[in-house]
Design an enzyme around this catalytic site. Structure first.
Site, PDB file in Angstrom:
ATOM      1  N   ASP A 104      28.706 102.582   9.501  1.00 35.35           N
ATOM      2  CA  ASP A 104      30.105 102.780   9.886  1.00 35.35           C
ATOM      3  C   ASP A 104      30.944 101.544   9.599  1.00 35.35           C
ATOM      4  O   ASP A 104      32.042 101.623   9.045  1.00 35.35           O
ATOM      5  CB  ASP A 104      30.204 103.117  11.378  1.00 35.35           C
ATOM      6  CG  ASP A 104      29.440 104.380  11.733  1.00 35.35           C
ATOM      7  OD1 ASP A 104      28.933 105.041  10.798  1.00 35.35           O
ATOM      8  OD2 ASP A 104      29.344 104.697  12.927  1.00 35.35           O
ATOM      9  N   GLY A 126      33.270 111.667  15.784  1.00 34.97           N
ATOM     10  CA  GLY A 126      32.337 111.375  14.701  1.00 34.97           C
ATOM     11  C   GLY A 126      33.009 110.691  13.522  1.00 34.97           C
ATOM     12  O   GLY A 126      32.422 110.591  12.445  1.00 34.97           O
ATOM     13  N   GLY A 130      35.549 109.689  19.484  1.00 36.90           N
ATOM     14  CA  GLY A 130      34.402 110.544  19.786  1.00 36.90           C
ATOM     15  C   GLY A 130      34.270 111.779  18.916  1.00 36.90           C
ATOM     16  O   GLY A 130      33.487 112.673  19.219  1.00 36.90           O
TER      17      GLY A 130
HETATM   18  P1  ADP Z   1      33.219 107.452  17.655  1.00 35.84           P
HETATM   19  O1  ADP Z   1      32.866 106.145  17.037  1.00 35.84           O
HETATM   20  O2  ADP Z   1      32.509 108.607  17.033  1.00 35.84           O
HETATM   21  O3  ADP Z   1      34.695 107.711  17.732  1.00 35.84           O
HETATM   22  P2  ADP Z   1      31.933 106.211  19.895  1.00 35.84           P
HETATM   23  O4  ADP Z   1      31.425 106.754  21.188  1.00 35.84           O
HETATM   24  O5  ADP Z   1      30.988 105.519  19.009  1.00 35.84           O
HETATM   25  O6  ADP Z   1      32.681 107.405  19.168  1.00 35.84           O
HETATM   26  O7  ADP Z   1      33.093 105.160  20.205  1.00 35.84           O
HETATM   27  C1  ADP Z   1      34.174 105.537  21.036  1.00 35.84           C
HETATM   28  C2  ADP Z   1      34.457 104.442  22.048  1.00 35.84           C
HETATM   29  O8  ADP Z   1      34.985 103.276  21.376  1.00 35.84           O
HETATM   30  C3  ADP Z   1      35.529 104.820  23.051  1.00 35.84           C
HETATM   31  O9  ADP Z   1      34.985 105.531  24.139  1.00 35.84           O
HETATM   32  C4  ADP Z   1      36.068 103.451  23.474  1.00 35.84           C
HETATM   33  O10 ADP Z   1      35.215 102.845  24.417  1.00 35.84           O
HETATM   34  C5  ADP Z   1      35.983 102.660  22.168  1.00 35.84           C
HETATM   35  N1  ADP Z   1      37.244 102.752  21.427  1.00 35.84           N
HETATM   36  C6  ADP Z   1      37.449 103.334  20.220  1.00 35.84           C
HETATM   37  N2  ADP Z   1      38.738 103.231  19.839  1.00 35.84           N
HETATM   38  C7  ADP Z   1      39.383 102.566  20.821  1.00 35.84           C
HETATM   39  C8  ADP Z   1      40.744 102.148  21.035  1.00 35.84           C
HETATM   40  N3  ADP Z   1      41.704 102.413  20.151  1.00 35.84           N
HETATM   41  N4  ADP Z   1      41.017 101.488  22.175  1.00 35.84           N
HETATM   42  C9  ADP Z   1      40.057 101.209  23.079  1.00 35.84           C
HETATM   43  N5  ADP Z   1      38.773 101.576  22.941  1.00 35.84           N
HETATM   44  C10 ADP Z   1      38.426 102.249  21.834  1.00 35.84           C
HETATM   45 MG    MG Z   2      30.890 105.316  16.962  1.00 34.03          MG
END
Ligand code: ADP
Ligand code: MG
Length: 387
Positions: free
Chosen positions: A176, A128, A126
């Site tokens: 991305d 970015g 989260g």
């Molecule tokens: P960003 O891509 O900017 O980090 P997003 O809201 O697009 O934020 O994506 C974050 C979401 O992706 C998390 O809330 C989770 O649901 C999922 N996610 C990302 N990395 C993991 C991980 N290592 N394990 C489980 N879920 C993940």
């Molecule tokens: Mg994202």
């Protein structure tokens, strides 16, 4: 073995009681320049970073899928026969959505075997830096290998995007996943979001003694959903009034006509997209002709355009950019969708501690919460890891 490979393997063993068949990983990304240009069919210029999501995976002899992550307590189970977007939700919609999306791109989900995955990551979630593309791309390359699919990297980027759009329900572009899958050490991905042509452009930061400093403001994207939707709507409206199918079809020579035709707000939204596309092209050319020390002014101009024309910055991002520049960065801008998140500052190696300290104390002086500062390097995209 890297720490993450170790912890992913250990996590797999403790959840599933056996060793994984292999490890695959994919990086997060940062966008160097080209913001809110993707959905206008324009240009973006992100790179894969040295923070990765690792997937430990084992095949099953039945049709069951089991997914687990260091990020979550639960182990989610689903039969391949029940794999539809409607059945998915929460964090597991990312890995399960990729399995479903592979089916939409030709994998025969009626015959492939089930699998188990354990996921570990050092991509901040989260912030970015696209932990979402990292998890999607890591799962996509892992399943492509074990299911023996014939899908190239640009196709896998579309698989990740489809999973995010349909299984997760986030209307995101393809930047991305492209960065996470196509990135290379010390290079950025120059992506044309209309043709999907991608070209690797050497960055040369290391050789020039430069670091890319991330300043995560930790301000959450409070208005991001509504703000994103209204900016998209302004762009569509501007394109319609200008008589083009997308703002990509306009360039700086159209600005005078846009100024006459559009209301002030729509004009400024359109001007951001037109000039930002030009700045991406200028950044690529400048890197080739003059090297990375010459791109600072383009980063600065991008920030001003997002702050004043597109109006997606917040005081924390403006302060981060202003103080980073005043204390030694050669260029800085907010990055990502806006309304919070992170700024980037291209900074001479020796000045990283100076800039970091200056930003941290400026935040404290203004009563803002402490930012998180760290350096990222341009790294290789998704790959199978050596076990
Ligand atoms: P960003 O891509 O900017 O980090 P997003 O809201 O697009 O934020 O994506 C974050 C979401 O992706 C998390 O809330 C989770 O649901 C999922 N996610 C990302 N990395 C993991 C991980 N290592 N394990 C489980 N879920 C993940
Ligand atoms: Mg994202």
């Amino acid at each position: 073995m890297s720490d993450l490979n170790h912890t992913a393997t250990a996590g797999f063993e403790s959840r599933f009681g056996q060793s994984p068949a292999g490890l695959w990983s994919a990086p997060g990304r940062v966008n160097l320049i080209g913001e809110h240009t993707d959905y206008n069919d324009g240009f973006v210029f992100p790179f894969a970073i040295d923070r990765r999501t690792v997937v430990a995976l084992g095949l099953r002899t039945d049709r069951l899928i089991r997914v687990a992550s260091s990020f979550a307590e639960d182990t989610v189970e689903l039969s391949l026969d029940d794999l539809t977007p409607e059945n998915l939700g929460g964090w597991s919609a990312y890995p399960l959505g990729v399995a479903w999306a592979l089916g939409q791109f030709g994998a025969d989900l009626a015959v492939v075997p089930g699998f188990e995955v354990f996921i570990d990551s050092d991509v901040p979630i989260g912030a970015g830096l696209s932990s979402s593309a990292a998890i999607e791309s890591a799962v996509a390359v892992a399943l492509t290998d074990v299911w023996e699919l014939e899908l190239d990297r640009p196709m896998l980027a579309r698989v990740g995007q489809l999973a995010e759009n349909r299984a997760v329900g986030a209307p995101t572009g393809i930047m991305d996943q492209s960065a996470s899958l196509l990135g290379r050490a010390d290079a950025a991905v120059f992506l044309d979001c209309r043709s999907l042509d991608a070209e690797l452009i050497p960055l040369g930061f290391d050789a020039a003694g430069l670091e890319l400093l991330i300043i995560d403001t930790r301000v959450s994207h409070a208005h991001s959903t509504g703000g994103y939707a209204s900016r998209r709507a302004s762009c569509e409206n501007g394109a319609r009034l200008m008589g083009v199918s997308s703002l990509r079809d306009l360039d700086v020579n159209d600005l005078a006509r846009a100024g006459e035709l559009l209301d002030d707000e729509t004009f400024r939204r359109v001007r951001h997209v037109i000039t930002e596309n030009q700045r991406v092209l200028d950044t690529v050319r400048t890197l080739r002709e003059e090297g990375p020390t010459a791109i600072g002014a383009l980063l600065d101009a991008s920030h001003v355009s997002m702050r004043d024309d597109f109006e997606i910055s917040v005081p924390e991002l403006d302060l981060a950019v202003e103080v980073a520049r005043a204390s030694g960065a050669i260029g800085a801008r907010m990055t990502g969708g806006g309304f919070g998140g992170a700024a980037i500052a291209l900074t001479p190696h020796a000045l990283v501690p100076v800039v970091s300290a200056a930003v941290t104390s400026a935040f404290a002086a203004r009563g803002f919460g402490a930012p998180d500062l760290f350096v990222v390097r341009a790294a290789d995209g998704a790959a199978r890891e050596q076990a």
